[in-house]
Design a protein around this motif. Structure first.
Motif, short mmCIF file in Angstrom:
data_model
loop_
_atom_site.label_atom_id
_atom_site.label_comp_id
_atom_site.label_asym_id
_atom_site.label_seq_id
_atom_site.Cartn_x
_atom_site.Cartn_y
_atom_site.Cartn_z
N UNK A 30 52.85 -51.67 -24.34
CA UNK A 30 53.84 -52.14 -23.15
C UNK A 30 54.81 -50.78 -22.91
N UNK A 31 55.19 -50.92 -21.60
CA UNK A 31 56.23 -49.99 -21.01
C UNK A 31 56.88 -50.66 -19.88
N UNK A 32 58.16 -50.02 -19.99
CA UNK A 32 58.98 -50.93 -18.64
C UNK A 32 58.36 -50.50 -17.25
N UNK A 33 58.82 -51.17 -16.22
CA UNK A 33 58.66 -50.78 -14.80
C UNK A 33 59.73 -49.77 -14.47
N UNK A 34 59.31 -48.83 -13.74
CA UNK A 34 60.32 -47.70 -13.18
C UNK A 34 61.08 -48.22 -12.16
N UNK A 35 62.30 -47.71 -11.95
CA UNK A 35 63.25 -48.08 -10.92
C UNK A 35 62.93 -47.58 -9.52
N UNK A 36 61.83 -46.52 -9.52
CA UNK A 36 61.45 -46.00 -8.23
C UNK A 36 59.98 -45.78 -8.44
N UNK A 37 59.12 -45.60 -7.36
CA UNK A 37 57.75 -45.61 -7.55
C UNK A 37 57.39 -44.50 -8.34
N UNK A 38 58.33 -43.35 -8.14
CA UNK A 38 57.91 -42.12 -9.02
C UNK A 38 58.08 -42.38 -10.41
N UNK A 39 58.95 -43.05 -10.82
CA UNK A 39 59.30 -43.41 -12.03
C UNK A 39 58.30 -44.30 -12.96
N UNK A 40 58.10 -45.30 -11.84
CA UNK A 40 56.97 -46.37 -12.40
C UNK A 40 55.55 -45.59 -12.70
N UNK A 41 55.27 -44.64 -11.73
CA UNK A 41 54.07 -44.00 -11.91
C UNK A 41 54.05 -43.06 -13.15
N UNK A 42 55.13 -42.67 -13.24
CA UNK A 42 55.40 -41.74 -14.61
C UNK A 42 55.14 -42.59 -15.99
N UNK A 43 55.72 -43.82 -16.11
CA UNK A 43 55.72 -44.66 -16.95
C UNK A 43 54.37 -45.04 -17.34
N UNK A 44 53.65 -45.52 -16.15
CA UNK A 44 52.25 -46.08 -16.29
C UNK A 44 51.30 -45.01 -16.68
N UNK A 45 51.58 -43.91 -16.32
CA UNK A 45 50.57 -42.74 -16.72
C UNK A 45 50.73 -42.34 -18.34
N UNK A 46 52.16 -42.41 -18.70
CA UNK A 46 52.62 -42.53 -20.11
C UNK A 46 51.98 -43.23 -21.06
N UNK A 47 51.98 -44.72 -20.57
CA UNK A 47 51.36 -45.59 -21.15
C UNK A 47 49.86 -45.40 -21.48
#
Ligand SMILES: C=C(O[C@@H]1C=C(C(=O)O)C=C[C@H]1O)C(=O)O
Length: 480
Positions: free
Chosen positions: A305-322
């Motif tokens: 699991x990972x949180x969703x990001x507040x911006x599309x860029x942060x979201x993509x970074x969190x998804x890639x890290x997961x």
């Protein structure tokens, strides 16, 4: 098999289904059931179906709710599918390690007592299983038994604009057929007239909800202890949960909370279960333990699991890290492999789908759907008992992980992380894992959420993950 009385089926969805006076055909079916009940020495069930105008099953459930009756509710908003089941034509509870077998036997017994037409789809039996077959002796008696199964008195199913009411009437030799029929007509008229939305009540300001968390140090100590057991090779993974008690200044409204959940999380299964003693268990779960359609099975491996990001860029970074995290991948793989292994042990040939990201409103998960084709020799309940609990909610080795959970967690999990759903006894079923959920009684709610611990887990990060998993339900409880 006997024919469903034709005059209780409406010709158009806008008509009420009616001639509500039993004609000779209905009378004949009811009398046949009563006669069969006398001959066989046990009650028989008549199945009546009726198409209704497009009512909202949740609004009907709320209007028809009685604290002393069992109920169940399932909805997948994005699939335009909802089922409300209320009142019990027949029910049973079990509290032994044989609970899945006992539920299967109950379903077989009652299916043999049904009088339905060939065209009628088979009735659904609604079931809820607690996480554990037997709660620890020290805790107060559970609000929800280890297993509950019921054949609903009324089942209202909506698929798109089509709404069908199925009623199960139980007939014993001494039944008064006129009284039975009169009750049925009264219920049918009342249900068909409910056009309203779910009744909303005031939104409670967040500060009016008092929170009583179980001590965070207890959870982090549990994680540290689990990491030691993992280092000593006694455990490979364990999922530890924490509870949060919410106290409101007025009774909570589980139906309004569920209405909020189904709108906010249309890609999850919104569910509710009532125990017939004014306790509710509600939630919006992203995880199917088992779905079966004409013997095509799907089970979700969902872990990491990972949180969703507040911006599309942060979201993509969190998804890639997961996706790139070795620890999250290991945590996920254990679940995927466990599901495949358990299905193989049943003689099935599971196929893993591709690893995907399941992106929910405030959290994202690693997800692998596992598919298999069952043959007619497999009972849904045998498959469920093989799968539950998966390492997504318990751990590995399973028995040791469950012992660790029991010794480390503050209270009993009750229905949290247990299988909830329905089966029609004909190879079709839908069971979710009861996570992202809360037990609601009066003005109090108890939320539970957990996180998987493997080598490399960080106690503070796991604590934050659990807090994140509470958020959806906390917001929903304020909509009361
Ligand atoms: C245990 C929960 O969720 C489970 C644990 C997950 C994880 O540890 O990453 C992810 C999804 C669920 O299978 C929960 O929500 O309480």
């Amino acid at each position: 098999m006997h024919a469903v009385p034709s005059s209780v089926r409406s010709s158009s969805p806008l008509d009420l289904p009616f001639d509500l006076h039993p004609g000779s055909e209905q009378r004949a079916v009811l009398m046949a059931a009563r006669e069969r009940a006398r001959r066989r020495g046990c009650p028989q069930v008549v199945v009546l179906r009726s198409e209704l105008p497009p009512v909202d099953p949740l609004a009907v459930l709320q209007a028809a709710y009685r604290s002393d009756r069992l109920y169940g509710y399932w909805e997948r908003r994005d699939r335009h599918h909802a089922i409300a089941a209320f009142g019990a034509a027949a029910s049973a509870t079990f509290a032994t390690v044989r609970r899945f077998v006992q539920v299967r036997e109950f379903v077989e017994r009652w299916r043999a007592r049904l009088l339905a037409s060939e065209e009628a789809s088979t009735p659904k039996f609604f079931c809820s299983f607690a996480f554990a077959a037997a709660p620890p002796a020290s805790v107060p008696p559970p609000l929800f038994p280890a297993a509950t199964v019921f054949l609903p008195h009324h089942q209202l199913e909506r698929c798109g604009e089509r709404v069908e009411l199925t009623t199960h009437l139980v007939l014993s030799p001494q039944n008064d057929l006129d009284a039975l029929w009169a009750n049925y007509c009264r219920d049918l008229r009342a249900i068909a007239c409910i056009r309203s939305e779910v009744v909303p009540t005031p939104i409670l300001p967040a500060q009016w909800l008092q929170h009583r968390e179980s001590r965070p140090e207890r959870f982090t100590a549990g994680v540290s202890g689990a990491l030691e057991a993992i280092a000593a090779e006694q455990l490979e993974k364990v999922v530890l949960a924490r509870s949060l008690e919410v106290v409101a200044p007025l009774p909570l409204n589980p139906f309004a909370s569920l209405d909020f959940l189904r709108r906010q999380h249309p890609d999850c299964f919104a569910f509710a279960v009532g125990n017939g003693r004014n306790a509710h268990f509600i939630g919006a779960s992203p995880e199917r333990l088992l779905s079966a359609r004409d013997r095509h099975l799907v089970s979700d491996a969902l872990a990491g699991s990972a949180p969703r990001g507040a911006t599309p860029a942060e979201d993509a970074r969190l998804a890639a890290a997961l996706l790139a995290s070795d620890k999250e991948q290991r945590e996920h793989a254990l679940v995927r492999e466990f599901i495949c292994l358990r299905l193989r042990q049943l003689g099935l040939s599971p196929q893993m789908g591709p690893l995907q990201l399941m992106q929910l409103a405030n959290i994202q998960h690693l997800w692998t759907p596992v598919r298999a084709l069952a043959d007619t020799g497999h009972s849904i309940f045998d498959i469920l008992s093989h799968l539950h609990p998966t390492p997504a909610v318990a751990g590995l080795p399973r028995a040791r992980a469950c012992d660790y959970i029991q010794s480390s967690e503050a209270g009993d999990r009750s229905l949290y992380a247990g299988p909830l759903g329905w089966a029609d006894g004909n190879g079709n079923a839908e069971f979710v894992v009861g996570i992202r959920s809360a037990e609601v009684v009066g003005a109090r709610a108890r939320l539970c959420a957990g996180a998987g611990i493997v080598a490399g887990s960080d106690p503070q990060a796991e604590l934050a993950e659990v807090q994140l998993k509470w958020q959806a339900m906390l917001r929903a409880l304020g909509r009361t």
